[in-house]
Motif scaffolding. Structure first.
Motif, PDB file in Angstrom:
ATOM      1  N   GLY A 136       0.819  -1.202   0.000  1.00  0.00           N
ATOM      2  CA  GLY A 136       0.000   0.000   0.000  1.00  0.00           C
ATOM      3  C   GLY A 136       0.852   1.250   0.000  1.00  0.00           C
ATOM      4  N   LEU A 137       1.905   1.244   0.814  1.00  0.00           N
ATOM      5  CA  LEU A 137       2.827   2.383   0.877  1.00  0.00           C
ATOM      6  C   LEU A 137       3.591   2.529  -0.429  1.00  0.00           C
ATOM      7  N   GLN A 138       3.990   1.406  -1.000  1.00  0.00           N
ATOM      8  CA  GLN A 138       4.709   1.444  -2.278  1.00  0.00           C
ATOM      9  C   GLN A 138       3.820   2.018  -3.387  1.00  0.00           C
ATOM     10  N   TYR A 139       2.547   1.666  -3.355  1.00  0.00           N
ATOM     11  CA  TYR A 139       1.612   2.197  -4.348  1.00  0.00           C
ATOM     12  C   TYR A 139       1.463   3.707  -4.199  1.00  0.00           C
ATOM     13  N   LYS A 140       1.366   4.193  -2.954  1.00  0.00           N
ATOM     14  CA  LYS A 140       1.258   5.637  -2.724  1.00  0.00           C
ATOM     15  C   LYS A 140       2.494   6.359  -3.253  1.00  0.00           C
ATOM     16  N   PHE A 141       3.665   5.758  -3.020  1.00  0.00           N
ATOM     17  CA  PHE A 141       4.906   6.364  -3.510  1.00  0.00           C
ATOM     18  C   PHE A 141       4.912   6.431  -5.034  1.00  0.00           C
ATOM     19  N   ARG A 142       4.449   5.362  -5.670  1.00  0.00           N
ATOM     20  CA  ARG A 142       4.392   5.323  -7.131  1.00  0.00           C
ATOM     21  C   ARG A 142       3.464   6.417  -7.672  1.00  0.00           C
ATOM     22  N   VAL A 143       2.320   6.596  -7.032  1.00  0.00           N
ATOM     23  CA  VAL A 143       1.369   7.634  -7.462  1.00  0.00           C
ATOM     24  C   VAL A 143       1.962   9.018  -7.258  1.00  0.00           C
ATOM     25  N   ALA A 144       2.569   9.240  -6.092  1.00  0.00           N
ATOM     26  CA  ALA A 144       3.123  10.554  -5.777  1.00  0.00           C
ATOM     27  C   ALA A 144       4.226  10.941  -6.760  1.00  0.00           C
ATOM     28  N   VAL A 145       5.203  10.057  -6.938  1.00  0.00           N
ATOM     29  CA  VAL A 145       6.341  10.379  -7.808  1.00  0.00           C
ATOM     30  C   VAL A 145       5.934  10.362  -9.277  1.00  0.00           C
ATOM     31  N   GLY A 146       5.117   9.393  -9.653  1.00  0.00           N
ATOM     32  CA  GLY A 146       4.684   9.315 -11.052  1.00  0.00           C
ATOM     33  C   GLY A 146       3.930  10.552 -11.487  1.00  0.00           C
ATOM     34  N   SER A 147       3.026  11.030 -10.643  1.00  0.00           N
ATOM     35  CA  SER A 147       2.265  12.234 -10.987  1.00  0.00           C
ATOM     36  C   SER A 147       3.147  13.470 -10.968  1.00  0.00           C
ATOM     37  N   MET A 148       4.141  13.476 -10.086  1.00  0.00           N
ATOM     38  CA  MET A 148       5.067  14.597 -10.023  1.00  0.00           C
ATOM     39  C   MET A 148       5.881  14.709 -11.319  1.00  0.00           C
ATOM     40  N   LEU A 149       6.408  13.573 -11.769  1.00  0.00           N
ATOM     41  CA  LEU A 149       7.226  13.565 -12.986  1.00  0.00           C
ATOM     42  C   LEU A 149       6.388  13.860 -14.228  1.00  0.00           C
ATOM     43  N   HIS A 156      -4.176  15.727  -1.479  1.00  0.00           N
ATOM     44  CA  HIS A 156      -3.587  15.092  -0.293  1.00  0.00           C
ATOM     45  C   HIS A 156      -4.608  14.147   0.342  1.00  0.00           C
ATOM     46  N   GLY A 157      -4.353  12.869   0.244  1.00  0.00           N
ATOM     47  CA  GLY A 157      -5.268  11.883   0.815  1.00  0.00           C
ATOM     48  C   GLY A 157      -4.997  11.641   2.288  1.00  0.00           C
ATOM     49  N   ASN A 158      -5.086  12.716   3.090  1.00  0.00           N
ATOM     50  CA  ASN A 158      -4.768  12.589   4.516  1.00  0.00           C
ATOM     51  C   ASN A 158      -5.826  11.778   5.261  1.00  0.00           C
ATOM     52  N   CYS A 159      -5.486  11.374   6.452  1.00  0.00           N
ATOM     53  CA  CYS A 159      -6.240  10.439   7.307  1.00  0.00           C
ATOM     54  C   CYS A 159      -6.710   9.223   6.505  1.00  0.00           C
ATOM     55  N   LYS A 160      -5.782   8.734   5.668  1.00  0.00           N
ATOM     56  CA  LYS A 160      -5.964   7.494   4.901  1.00  0.00           C
ATOM     57  C   LYS A 160      -7.149   7.565   3.928  1.00  0.00           C
ATOM     58  N   THR A 161      -7.430   8.766   3.445  1.00  0.00           N
ATOM     59  CA  THR A 161      -8.509   8.946   2.458  1.00  0.00           C
ATOM     60  C   THR A 161      -8.006   8.560   1.069  1.00  0.00           C
ATOM     61  N   GLU A 162      -8.774   7.786   0.366  1.00  0.00           N
ATOM     62  CA  GLU A 162      -8.372   7.318  -0.960  1.00  0.00           C
ATOM     63  C   GLU A 162      -8.473   8.450  -1.975  1.00  0.00           C
ATOM     64  N   ILE A 163      -7.441   8.584  -2.797  1.00  0.00           N
ATOM     65  CA  ILE A 163      -7.443   9.563  -3.878  1.00  0.00           C
ATOM     66  C   ILE A 163      -8.061   8.921  -5.107  1.00  0.00           C
ATOM     67  N   PRO A 164      -9.051   9.535  -5.728  1.00  0.00           N
ATOM     68  CA  PRO A 164      -9.694   8.948  -6.918  1.00  0.00           C
ATOM     69  C   PRO A 164      -8.684   8.651  -8.017  1.00  0.00           C
ATOM     70  N   ASP A 165      -8.771   7.487  -8.618  1.00  0.00           N
ATOM     71  CA  ASP A 165      -7.814   7.070  -9.656  1.00  0.00           C
ATOM     72  C   ASP A 165      -7.788   7.998 -10.844  1.00  0.00           C
ATOM     73  N   GLY A 166      -8.949   8.433 -11.290  1.00  0.00           N
ATOM     74  CA  GLY A 166      -8.996   9.215 -12.522  1.00  0.00           C
ATOM     75  C   GLY A 166      -8.759  10.687 -12.329  1.00  0.00           C
ATOM     76  N   ASP A 167      -8.372  11.104 -11.119  1.00  0.00           N
ATOM     77  CA  ASP A 167      -8.244  12.546 -10.824  1.00  0.00           C
ATOM     78  C   ASP A 167      -6.851  13.011 -11.210  1.00  0.00           C
ATOM     79  N   ASP A 168      -6.606  13.172 -12.519  1.00  0.00           N
ATOM     80  CA  ASP A 168      -5.297  13.623 -13.001  1.00  0.00           C
ATOM     81  C   ASP A 168      -5.325  15.091 -13.367  1.00  0.00           C
TER      82      ASP A 168
END
Length: 368
Positions: A88-101, A356-368
């Motif tokens: 789960g943490l690895q997936y969050k990292f992938r989303v964060a860095v992937g969207s940043m790049l 920011h998906g704080n307090c473990k809130t899921e970020i919508p997949d299609g929200d690019d």
């Protein structure tokens, strides 16, 4: 006859010189120079010279690529620990860095505050992102910063902060990593400006625009953050607000109040943090006892509680980011006693650049 022979001899010499000139020029026919190729010249080369021409062709860089070569990198710090089998943490990292790049227009230097395994995992994820989207690998540099070694260095300081800004029931925020930001001048001493971000984010804007907010800091600003978008500090200040009816502390921005800060995205001026005597004083138990007693304040959210407490008396130390650079999704307080005022804190009409998906809130997949 002698005159005629002499004249013919001169003519022969001239003919020989002309022939030599054409023979020498013959080896260069049809070979455009480099400037011609760069400009897209159409002069054609003989078939036998095509390979030689191709080998010497110069392909000009695009404007963006050329600009990237001469722009200094932006320093981003990400905390990425306890990653083993934590998909789960690895997936969050992938989303964060992937969207940043995906959106960035400048080179990045990513300071990964992690351990050996975490750095290996992060490096693999970033390489897969770059290969999958054909991002230029020269535009991202990874820097390994040992979280374990640093946690030991600040152990005594963190223990003091934990007593005031964590809940003994919630071990999540008792981790030392939630106080790393206040010590960034020791963790990353060679930097001038750094952006520390949580990894439960998705980036929709250009980080270069976020970094440009450093230029809006006034001389007293040390740290930049967006306001907290929930009434958590209204709740924590309930006693103080009841005793001080006119206070704006804990009130929403729409009422001219100060709702507190959220540390999901933090801009830090490293030299000013190092030099700030006021912030240094707030790391002492005696100072914290006075401040927390004054406001009846017992936090539970780590470093952002500390920053909020400091800002009650020293707002000049902080720069406030637009809400769109830290659009928080947590709605926990809407369902726990504050539904009537929740939207006054939660509303954000700015362009959304970081979710920011704080307090473990899921970020919508299609929200690019």
């Amino acid at each position: 006859m002698m005159v005629r022979s002499r004249s013919l001899g001169q003519t022969g010499i001239i003919i020989i010189i002309v022939l030599c000139f054409f023979l020498l020029r013959g080896g260069r026919v049809g070979k455009p120079d480099v400037n011609d190729v760069r400009a897209g010249a159409t002069t054609s080369a003989p078939a036998e010279e095509e390979n030689e021409l191709t080998a010497h062709e110069v392909v000009p860089l695009s404007d963006i690529e050329n600009d990237l070569l001469f722009r200094p990198p932006i320093d981003i710090a990400l905390i990425f620990t306890k990653t083993k089998d934590n998909f789960g943490l690895q997936y969050k990292f992938r989303v964060a860095v992937g969207s940043m790049l995906r959106h960035v227009t400048v080179p990045l230097r990513l300071h990964l505050i992690t351990d050996d395994e975490g750095f290996s995992t992060a490096s693999t994820i970033i390489r897969e992102i770059q290969e999958g989207h054909q991002y230029n690998t020269n535009h991202v540099k990874l820097v390994y910063v040992s979280a374990e070694d640093f946690a030991m260095e600040i152990k005594s300081s963190v223990r003091v902060l934990q007593d005031f800004f964590t809940s003994h029931r919630d071990t999540y925020y008792r981790d030392a990593l939630f106080f790393f930001s206040i010590h960034l001048h020791n963790l990353l001493p060679g930097l001038e400006r750094v952006i520390l971000m949580d990894i439960d984010i998705k980036v929709k804007g250009d980080i270069a625009e976020l970094y440009s907010h450093f230029d809006h800091f006034v001389s007293t600003n040390v740290i930049g953050m967006a306001f907290e978008q929930s009434p958590v500090y209204r709740h924590l200040l309930a006693v103080y607000r009841n005793e001080n009816k006119k206070t704006l502390l804990g009130s929403p921005k729409s009422e001219g109040g100060f709702p507190g800060y959220n540390s999901g995205v933090v801009l830090v001026n490293i030299p000013r943090l190092r030099q700030s005597e006021i912030i240094r004083n707030y790391l002492e138990r005696s100072k914290l006892e006075i401040a927390t007693k004054k406001y009846g304040f017992q936090g539970h959210l780590g470093d952002q509680d500390l920053y909020t407490l400091i800002a009650f008396d020293h707002p000049e130390l902080f720069y406030t980011l637009p809400c769109g650079w830290n659009r928080q999704l947590c709605e926990w307080w809407r369902k726990h006693g504050y539904s009537n005022v929740f939207d006054q804190y939660f509303n954000c009409t700015d362009t959304i650049n970081i979710i920011h998906g704080n307090c473990k809130t899921e970020i919508p997949d299609g929200d690019d």
